[in-house]
Design an enzyme around this catalytic site. Structure first.
Site, PDB file in Angstrom:
ATOM      1  CE  LYS A 109      12.448  -0.709   4.066  1.00  0.00           C
ATOM      2  NZ  LYS A 109      12.553  -2.143   4.003  1.00  0.00           N
ATOM      3  CE1 TYR A 116       5.469  -4.607   8.843  1.00  0.00           C
ATOM      4  CE2 TYR A 116       7.384  -3.592   7.814  1.00  0.00           C
ATOM      5  CZ  TYR A 116       6.837  -4.546   8.659  1.00  0.00           C
ATOM      6  OH  TYR A 116       7.667  -5.428   9.324  1.00  0.00           O
ATOM      7  CG  ASP A 157       7.786   4.524   8.901  1.00  0.00           C
ATOM      8  OD1 ASP A 157       8.949   4.632   8.466  1.00  0.00           O
ATOM      9  OD2 ASP A 157       7.265   3.431   9.172  1.00  0.00           O
TER      10      ASP A 157
HETATM   11  C1  LIG Z   1       7.721   2.268   6.104  1.00  0.00           C
HETATM   12  C2  LIG Z   1       8.450   1.225   6.894  1.00  0.00           C
HETATM   13  N1  LIG Z   1       8.638   1.412   8.216  1.00  0.00           N
HETATM   14  C3  LIG Z   1       9.304   0.528   8.970  1.00  0.00           C
HETATM   15  C4  LIG Z   1       9.818  -0.612   8.416  1.00  0.00           C
HETATM   16  C5  LIG Z   1      10.550  -1.591   9.268  1.00  0.00           C
HETATM   17  O1  LIG Z   1      11.901  -1.528   8.991  1.00  0.00           O
HETATM   18  P1  LIG Z   1      12.844  -2.782   9.345  1.00  0.00           P
HETATM   19  O2  LIG Z   1      12.456  -3.875   8.434  1.00  0.00           O
HETATM   20  O3  LIG Z   1      14.225  -2.231   9.128  1.00  0.00           O
HETATM   21  O4  LIG Z   1      12.597  -3.105  10.765  1.00  0.00           O
HETATM   22  C6  LIG Z   1       9.648  -0.859   7.049  1.00  0.00           C
HETATM   23  C7  LIG Z   1      10.181  -2.075   6.434  1.00  0.00           C
HETATM   24  O5  LIG Z   1       9.919  -2.408   5.305  1.00  0.00           O
HETATM   25  C8  LIG Z   1       8.939   0.089   6.272  1.00  0.00           C
HETATM   26  O6  LIG Z   1       8.727  -0.102   4.961  1.00  0.00           O
END
Ligand SMILES: Cc1ncc(COP(=O)(O)O)c(C=O)c1O
Length: 484
Positions: free
Chosen positions: A295, A165, A267
């Site tokens: 985060k 994700y 990521d």
């Molecule tokens: C690995 C990863 N990348 C990107 C995101 C997206 O982040 P945001 O919810 O701050 O847009 C998340 C959200 O849970 C994530 O777990």
């Protein structure tokens, strides 16, 4: 590896699940009433669909340290920690003080602030990045990093891994948890949109590969030689429980990216400044071309960031003058008469945002990284996590439950499946009914987990050994009842 386990009594799982859900409803009437009201104001009654779960989500009112309180005044030890945002814990006193000072002096200027330079410098040092830019969320960070990679390489396709994700923009909102009948063969996963409203033409550029299958990946890259701009990966797949990379997998990604001229994007929205001081880059010792953060770096305030190699990041300026070769132009047109920042330089990659680098987020990030999640925070976080995993594993072993406990750094979970999960297709076998009974059982006894088996617990610098022991003790009670 297969863990041999006794069978569990399905009727017992269903009975405990129903009883604990009824108890949850009994304890939380104010959340139920707020949910009722919220449904007339917001689809699904929540601001982000991730917050919705059956029968209704807890509405929270207060949180401090490792504790959180719901609208009925029930207290929980928070092991969810806002989907892993809060390695610093709730309202850390250092952060609270920094934010109070900032709030009294303006929270948004749309002029740059010195804290932004200092925070970028801190991220550079931790992750071995040459240059950094800020955004407001993980979604924005991955979206921006992908655009930079496309602008830099002049290619359009990207690779993402099934089960990963990366936020909710169209390019990557595919094959997150695709249904079995749509996901395609093991060696050629289909690109399955995870939402209505995503144009087919958009995701035609997203190629999906299986995680932890380097040879399959090599074949997929070969089939698209010269077309792939970026390969984006969660170094640990943290949106299907906890699925670490097999030894050598990330190193192989690095090699394949180099061989094909592909930008490797880590990521690190969940891993960054959580797994280690320098995130997954330090933990696994593999350097990507670009990395994305969000985060935890804000300590609980909205923020995102991405950064990496200077020559790649300089696509935002229109190319590295020292590198010789210009950044690939997307159309080669003459825009010299136009004056907007976006259009003025034909080869420049646009990276924009009213709230990017806002003083509030910068103050939060700086206090969190330089005064809370300092190098000496990590041994404690790792020790607590190892204690929790060992405790849960001991319970699983003693009661012969079908599952295993796993953590990578301060993030972990119990995976209720006897087989080790190495990618999304194994994860589908997880016992979700057992997991749901477990979630409500723990919540009713003051231990709050994220409301779904795809997430995991995150420990913070404000958790204690006693709280970890309590978590294990409640899990033991659950196992006792389950097998009685
Ligand atoms: C690995 C990863 N990348 C990107 C995101 C997206 O982040 P945001 O919810 O701050 O847009 C998340 C959200 O849970 C994530 O777990």
């Amino acid at each position: 590896m297969t863990v041999t386990r006794g069978q569990i009594d399905r009727a017992r799982v269903a009975e405990i699940g129903a009883r604990e859900e009824a108890e949850y409803r009994r304890r939380t009437p104010k959340s139920a009433a707020l949910f009722e009201r919220a449904q007339d104001a917001m689809p699904l009654g929540v601001a982000s669909s991730f917050q919705a779960y059956d029968p209704y989500p807890l509405f929270m009112t207060d949180a401090r340290g490792s504790r959180i309180w719901d609208a009925d005044g029930n207290e929980y030890v928070d092991f969810d920690m806002a989907f892993g945002v809060l390695a610093a814990g709730h309202s850390h006193p250092i952060l609270a003080e920094a934010l109070q000072r900032r709030v009294a002096n303006g929270t948004c200027y749309t002029f740059p602030v010195e804290d932004g330079i200092a925070l970028a410098e801190e991220i550079k040092a931790r992750f071995g990045a040459d240059l950094v830019r800020f955004s407001n969320s993980g979604t924005e960070a991955t979206m921006d990093a992908i655009r930079v990679a496309r602008g830099y390489t002049g290619r359009e396709k990207i690779v993402k891994f099934e089960g990963g994700y990366h936020g909710h923009h169209d390019d990557v909102l595919v094959s997150i948890q695709p249904p079995r009948d749509a996901m395609g063969p093991d060696d050629q996963p289909a690109t399955v949109p995870a939402s209505a409203g995503i144009p087919r033409s958009r995701i035609a550029e997203t190629v999906v590969a299986p995680f932890n299958e380097p040879e399959v990946l090599a074949a997929i890259l070969e089939a698209h030689r010269g077309e792939i701009a970026a390969m984006i990966v969660e170094p640990v797949q943290f949106n299907i429980g906890v699925v670490p990379p097999e030894p050598g997998f990330l190193e192989r990604l690095r090699e394949l990216a180099d061989e094909h001229g592909i930008m490797l994007i880590f990521d690190e929205v969940k891993t960054g400044v959580v797994l280690a001081y320098g995130g997954a880059v330090e933990y696994f010792g593999v350097q990507p071309d670009l990395l994305c953060l969000a985060k935890s770096i804000g300590g609980g305030v909205p923020i995102g960031a991405f950064g990496g190699r200077a020559d790649v990041m300089l696509a935002i300026e229109g190319g590295d003058p020292d590198a010789g070769a210009p950044i690939a132009s997307f159309d080669g047109s003459d825009r010299s008469e136009l004056t907007s920042t976006i259009a003025y330089v034909p080869n420049r990659v646009a990276h924009l945002g009213t709230f990017n680098g806002n003083p509030l987020s910068m103050a939060a990030g700086l206090a969190t990284l330089t005064r809370i999640l300092t190098k000496d925070a990590y041994p404690k976080l790792h020790a607590l996590a190892d204690q929790l995993t060992a405790g849960c594993q001991a319970v699983l072993d003693e009661y012969e439950l079908p599952g295993y406990a796993i953590n990578v750094g301060p993030k972990g979970c119990v995976m209720f499946t006897p087989e080790r999960v190495t990618n999304y297709r194994d994860f589908i076998g997880l016992d979700s009914e057992l997991w749901t009974a477990f979630f409500f059982y723990l919540a009713n006894r003051g231990i709050l987990l994220p409301p779904g088996p795809d997430d995991q617990w995150t420990l913070s610098v404000q958790h204690t050994e006693e709280e970890v022991e309590r978590h294990v003790a409640v899990f033991r009670e659950f196992a006792t009842e389950l097998t009685a």
